[in-house]
Design a protein around this motif. Structure first.
Motif, PDB file in Angstrom:
ATOM      1  N   ALA A 309       0.848  -1.186   0.000  1.00 17.53           N
ATOM      2  CA  ALA A 309       0.000   0.000   0.000  1.00 17.53           C
ATOM      3  C   ALA A 309       0.890   1.245   0.000  1.00 17.53           C
ATOM      4  O   ALA A 309       1.832   1.350   0.797  1.00 17.53           O
ATOM      5  CB  ALA A 309      -0.900  -0.009   1.233  1.00 17.53           C
ATOM      6  N   MET A 310       0.627   2.175  -0.905  1.00 14.10           N
ATOM      7  CA  MET A 310       1.467   3.380  -1.012  1.00 14.10           C
ATOM      8  C   MET A 310       0.613   4.580  -1.394  1.00 14.10           C
ATOM      9  O   MET A 310      -0.426   4.455  -2.037  1.00 14.10           O
ATOM     10  CB  MET A 310       2.566   3.162  -2.059  1.00 14.10           C
ATOM     11  N   ARG A 311       1.070   5.772  -0.973  1.00 12.95           N
ATOM     12  CA  ARG A 311       0.366   7.020  -1.269  1.00 12.95           C
ATOM     13  C   ARG A 311       0.861   7.555  -2.605  1.00 12.95           C
ATOM     14  O   ARG A 311       2.021   7.966  -2.744  1.00 12.95           O
ATOM     15  CB  ARG A 311       0.613   8.017  -0.158  1.00 12.95           C
ATOM     16  N   LEU A 312      -0.015   7.548  -3.597  1.00 15.20           N
ATOM     17  CA  LEU A 312       0.370   7.991  -4.928  1.00 15.20           C
ATOM     18  C   LEU A 312       0.524   9.507  -4.986  1.00 15.20           C
ATOM     19  O   LEU A 312       1.354  10.030  -5.742  1.00 15.20           O
ATOM     20  CB  LEU A 312      -0.690   7.511  -5.944  1.00 15.20           C
ATOM     21  N   CYS A 339      -4.301  17.110  -6.735  1.00 12.49           N
ATOM     22  CA  CYS A 339      -3.549  16.029  -6.079  1.00 12.49           C
ATOM     23  C   CYS A 339      -4.358  15.494  -4.902  1.00 12.49           C
ATOM     24  O   CYS A 339      -4.166  15.907  -3.752  1.00 12.49           O
ATOM     25  CB  CYS A 339      -2.183  16.539  -5.620  1.00 12.49           C
ATOM     26  N   ASP A 340      -5.265  14.582  -5.181  1.00 17.06           N
ATOM     27  CA  ASP A 340      -6.082  13.991  -4.118  1.00 17.06           C
ATOM     28  C   ASP A 340      -5.262  12.980  -3.328  1.00 17.06           C
ATOM     29  O   ASP A 340      -4.425  12.257  -3.892  1.00 17.06           O
ATOM     30  CB  ASP A 340      -7.300  13.273  -4.732  1.00 17.06           C
ATOM     31  N   ALA A 341      -5.529  12.929  -2.056  1.00 12.12           N
ATOM     32  CA  ALA A 341      -4.873  11.891  -1.232  1.00 12.12           C
ATOM     33  C   ALA A 341      -5.425  10.530  -1.643  1.00 12.12           C
ATOM     34  O   ALA A 341      -6.641  10.293  -1.582  1.00 12.12           O
ATOM     35  CB  ALA A 341      -5.148  12.152   0.247  1.00 12.12           C
ATOM     36  N   ALA A 342      -4.529   9.666  -2.091  1.00  7.97           N
ATOM     37  CA  ALA A 342      -4.997   8.367  -2.611  1.00  7.97           C
ATOM     38  C   ALA A 342      -3.939   7.307  -2.385  1.00  7.97           C
ATOM     39  O   ALA A 342      -2.743   7.558  -2.530  1.00  7.97           O
ATOM     40  CB  ALA A 342      -5.301   8.486  -4.109  1.00  7.97           C
ATOM     41  N   SER A 343      -4.412   6.116  -2.030  1.00  7.62           N
ATOM     42  CA  SER A 343      -3.512   4.974  -1.836  1.00  7.62           C
ATOM     43  C   SER A 343      -3.810   3.908  -2.888  1.00  7.62           C
ATOM     44  O   SER A 343      -4.977   3.679  -3.245  1.00  7.62           O
ATOM     45  CB  SER A 343      -3.688   4.372  -0.436  1.00  7.62           C
ATOM     46  N   VAL A 344      -2.759   3.270  -3.374  1.00  9.52           N
ATOM     47  CA  VAL A 344      -2.912   2.159  -4.326  1.00  9.52           C
ATOM     48  C   VAL A 344      -2.066   0.995  -3.825  1.00  9.52           C
ATOM     49  O   VAL A 344      -1.170   1.164  -2.993  1.00  9.52           O
ATOM     50  CB  VAL A 344      -2.463   2.556  -5.747  1.00  9.52           C
ATOM     51  N   TRP A 345      -2.375  -0.190  -4.351  1.00 12.57           N
ATOM     52  CA  TRP A 345      -1.594  -1.396  -4.015  1.00 12.57           C
ATOM     53  C   TRP A 345      -0.667  -1.678  -5.196  1.00 12.57           C
ATOM     54  O   TRP A 345      -1.081  -2.205  -6.216  1.00 12.57           O
ATOM     55  CB  TRP A 345      -2.536  -2.571  -3.787  1.00 12.57           C
ATOM     56  N   ALA A 346       0.610  -1.262  -5.042  1.00 15.87           N
ATOM     57  CA  ALA A 346       1.562  -1.404  -6.151  1.00 15.87           C
ATOM     58  C   ALA A 346       2.973  -1.434  -5.586  1.00 15.87           C
ATOM     59  O   ALA A 346       3.199  -1.153  -4.395  1.00 15.87           O
ATOM     60  CB  ALA A 346       1.403  -0.254  -7.134  1.00 15.87           C
ATOM     61  N   ASP A 347       3.907  -1.823  -6.451  1.00 12.62           N
ATOM     62  CA  ASP A 347       5.318  -1.862  -6.050  1.00 12.62           C
ATOM     63  C   ASP A 347       5.855  -0.428  -6.028  1.00 12.62           C
ATOM     64  O   ASP A 347       5.880   0.235  -7.069  1.00 12.62           O
ATOM     65  CB  ASP A 347       6.107  -2.710  -7.059  1.00 12.62           C
ATOM     66  N   GLU A 377      -6.061  11.894  -9.377  1.00 13.35           N
ATOM     67  CA  GLU A 377      -7.513  11.995  -9.219  1.00 13.35           C
ATOM     68  C   GLU A 377      -8.017  10.722  -8.541  1.00 13.35           C
ATOM     69  O   GLU A 377      -7.783   9.608  -9.045  1.00 13.35           O
ATOM     70  CB  GLU A 377      -8.183  12.164 -10.582  1.00 13.35           C
ATOM     71  N   ALA A 378      -8.694  10.906  -7.433  1.00  9.86           N
ATOM     72  CA  ALA A 378      -9.156   9.740  -6.663  1.00  9.86           C
ATOM     73  C   ALA A 378     -10.673   9.724  -6.602  1.00  9.86           C
ATOM     74  O   ALA A 378     -11.320  10.763  -6.486  1.00  9.86           O
ATOM     75  CB  ALA A 378      -8.582   9.780  -5.247  1.00  9.86           C
ATOM     76  N   ALA A 381     -13.363   3.963  -5.890  1.00  5.96           N
ATOM     77  CA  ALA A 381     -12.731   2.684  -6.230  1.00  5.96           C
ATOM     78  C   ALA A 381     -11.551   2.824  -7.173  1.00  5.96           C
ATOM     79  O   ALA A 381     -10.907   1.822  -7.503  1.00  5.96           O
ATOM     80  CB  ALA A 381     -13.772   1.757  -6.874  1.00  5.96           C
ATOM     81  N   ARG A 382     -11.228   4.024  -7.624  1.00  2.00           N
ATOM     82  CA  ARG A 382     -10.215   4.154  -8.658  1.00  2.00           C
ATOM     83  C   ARG A 382      -9.335   5.356  -8.369  1.00  2.00           C
ATOM     84  O   ARG A 382      -9.783   6.372  -7.848  1.00  2.00           O
ATOM     85  CB  ARG A 382     -10.897   4.300 -10.021  1.00  2.00           C
ATOM     86  N   VAL A 383      -8.059   5.210  -8.747  1.00  2.00           N
ATOM     87  CA  VAL A 383      -7.103   6.312  -8.638  1.00  2.00           C
ATOM     88  C   VAL A 383      -6.435   6.466  -9.996  1.00  2.00           C
ATOM     89  O   VAL A 383      -5.912   5.493 -10.558  1.00  2.00           O
ATOM     90  CB  VAL A 383      -6.042   6.023  -7.558  1.00  2.00           C
TER      91      VAL A 383
END
Length: 456
Positions: A309-312, A339-347, A377-378, A381-383
């Motif tokens: 989990a990381m903050r894009l 720049c919306d605060a958003a987290s994604v599951w990525a390397d 843009e968050a 369910a999507r970033v």
């Protein structure tokens, strides 16, 4: 000891066979021994009943041998000089006795008199240092007792049991040979598959033949074919990558060599400009080599993919700050828009390479005085990570092509690009379950959008 399917199969099957035969032999031995004793007991009962049924009484036998019994008497073996106390010359090796109801022995077939009188029925007793099976029958006038030596009975049965064990051993031997032949035959396709693979050299990556394989080996064959296909694909990619790299490196290195020669021959007032051009050539070569390494690492999966989990939005701010000096040097307005605060599951390392390439690509292909905006843009369910510029953009027909390796739409006007930036972005987006799309930006330039599933 090395593991062997053949040895394990033979070991377990033959062990199971031996155990089964041992259990069957034990049960058969017990049942046969029980039946044998019943038959012998029945014989003793018949003897006693015969004495009673034929009316043999103590006063009824004659001292002289009847004429019809003379041949039988003369056929009896000569008694030994020192017979045991229970020795008898009766046919069938048993002792017979007749007693009165008051317990007086009237007759015994042995001189020692035989075992003591027992109550009616069967008995196991010890007499004369040996074990005896005794049956006593009572009628109205007398008691008839028949005794049989237990050791003699066991000896007779042991001779019969030897054939039982010999037959069991023969069954184990024959079935063991059949099991060995069956295991060898069953493993033959596996051995053939192993020979086929061993005989191949490194270039023979064609699929193995599945047709005719046993059902149990078909999944293994399919897995090997998929592995061979992946290896063939990787080798093809590596060969293509080496060929493309050699071709792409040749041009900037030749340019660097030429610029070095020109700088050496240039008059002193022009040498500074020639050295600046040489620096730019070296920078282009360095950039190309760096992107080749990035692509090679992605293809070879040299680094383990470790999503987290990381903050894009934070990563976007870091990259904009890192490229701000480069953008200022090129007179490009680089900024962080929405720049919306958003987290994604990525390397995280993959995402840094992805965003570096997007921003670097935008700065390289937009003219001085342009603008490059980075957006995050968050939604629920999507970033979406978006990089917009107001440069010349890419026509819809050319957009699929620029995602391929070493594709440059204007190679003469765009000497600083390597044609690998968007190909690297595409590869990383696929690896992290992202979706890359190219479109026109609101200002008429290029808009690159990479969408990810939001991590909550």
């Amino acid at each position: 000891m090395k593991k062997s399917i053949r040895r394990d199969l033979l070991l377990w099957q033959i062990l199971a066979l031996v155990i089964t035969c041992a259990v069957v032999c034990a049960l058969t031995y017990h049942m046969a021994w029980t039946a044998f004793n019943r038959v012998r007991d029945f014989g003793m009962e018949q003897i006693a009943h015969s004495v009673v049924r034929h009316g043999v009484r103590p006063h009824s036998w004659a001292s002289d041998t009847p004429a019809h019994a003379a041949p039988l008497a003369t056929a009896r073996p000569t008694p030994s000089e020192n017979p045991p106390a229970w020795a008898t010359d009766d046919l069938g090796v048993f002792i017979s006795q007749i007693w009165t109801l008051s317990g007086e022995r009237l007759y015994a077939s042995v001189d020692s008199g035989g075992p003591p009188l027992q109550t009616p029925g069967f008995h196991d007793i010890e007499w004369a240092g040996d074990h005896w099976r005794v049956f006593t029958l009572r009628d109205d006038e007398e008691l008839v007792q028949v005794a049989k030596n237990a050791r003699d009975r066991a000896s007779t049965f042991s001779q019969m049991a030897l054939w039982l064990f010999a037959l069991a051993a023969l069954v184990v031997l024959v079935l063991g040979m059949l099991i060995h032949a069956a295991v060898t035959r069953a493993l033959a396709p596996l051995n053939a598959l192993g020979r086929d693979i061993r005989q191949r050299d490194a270039k023979e990556l064609q699929p193995i033949t599945i047709e005719g394989m046993p059902d149990e080996l078909v999944p293994l064959g399919n897995s090997l074919n998929r592995l061979l296909a992946r290896v063939d694909g990787l080798l093809t990619q590596q060969r293509q990558m080496l060929a493309d790299a050699a071709h792409e490196l040749n041009t900037p290195l030749a340019a660097v060599k030429l610029q070095a020669q020109l700088a050496r021959r240039a008059p002193s007032d022009q040498r500074e400009a020639a050295l600046d051009e040489l620096d730019r050539g070296i920078a282009r070569s360095t950039h190309l080599v760096a992107q080749l390494l990035q692509m090679a690492r992605l293809d070879a999966q040299a680094r383990r993919h470790e999503p987290a989990a990381m903050r894009l939005d934070r990563l976007a701010a870091e990259v904009v700050a890192a490229f701000s000096a480069q953008a200022e040097a090129r007179d490009i307005d680089l900024g962080l828009d929405t720049c919306d605060a958003a987290s994604v599951w990525a390397d995280p390392l993959d995402m840094r390479v992805l965003l570096d390439n997007l921003v670097d690509n935008a700065l390289r292909h937009t003219p001085a005085g342009s603008r490059v905006d980075v957006r995050v843009e968050a939604s629920a369910a999507r970033v979406d990570l978006v990089v917009n510029d107001n440069g010349p953009g890419i026509s819809p027909a050319d957009r699929p092509r620029v995602l391929e390796r070493f594709v440059r739409l204007n190679p003469h006007d765009d000497a600083s690009g390597s044609g690998l930036g968007l190909a690297i972005v595409t590869r990383i987006a696929q690896r992290n379950e992202g979706l890359l799309t190219l479109a026109s930006s609101p200002s008429g330039g290029l808009s690159v959008r990479v969408g990810f599933n939001a991590h909550t």
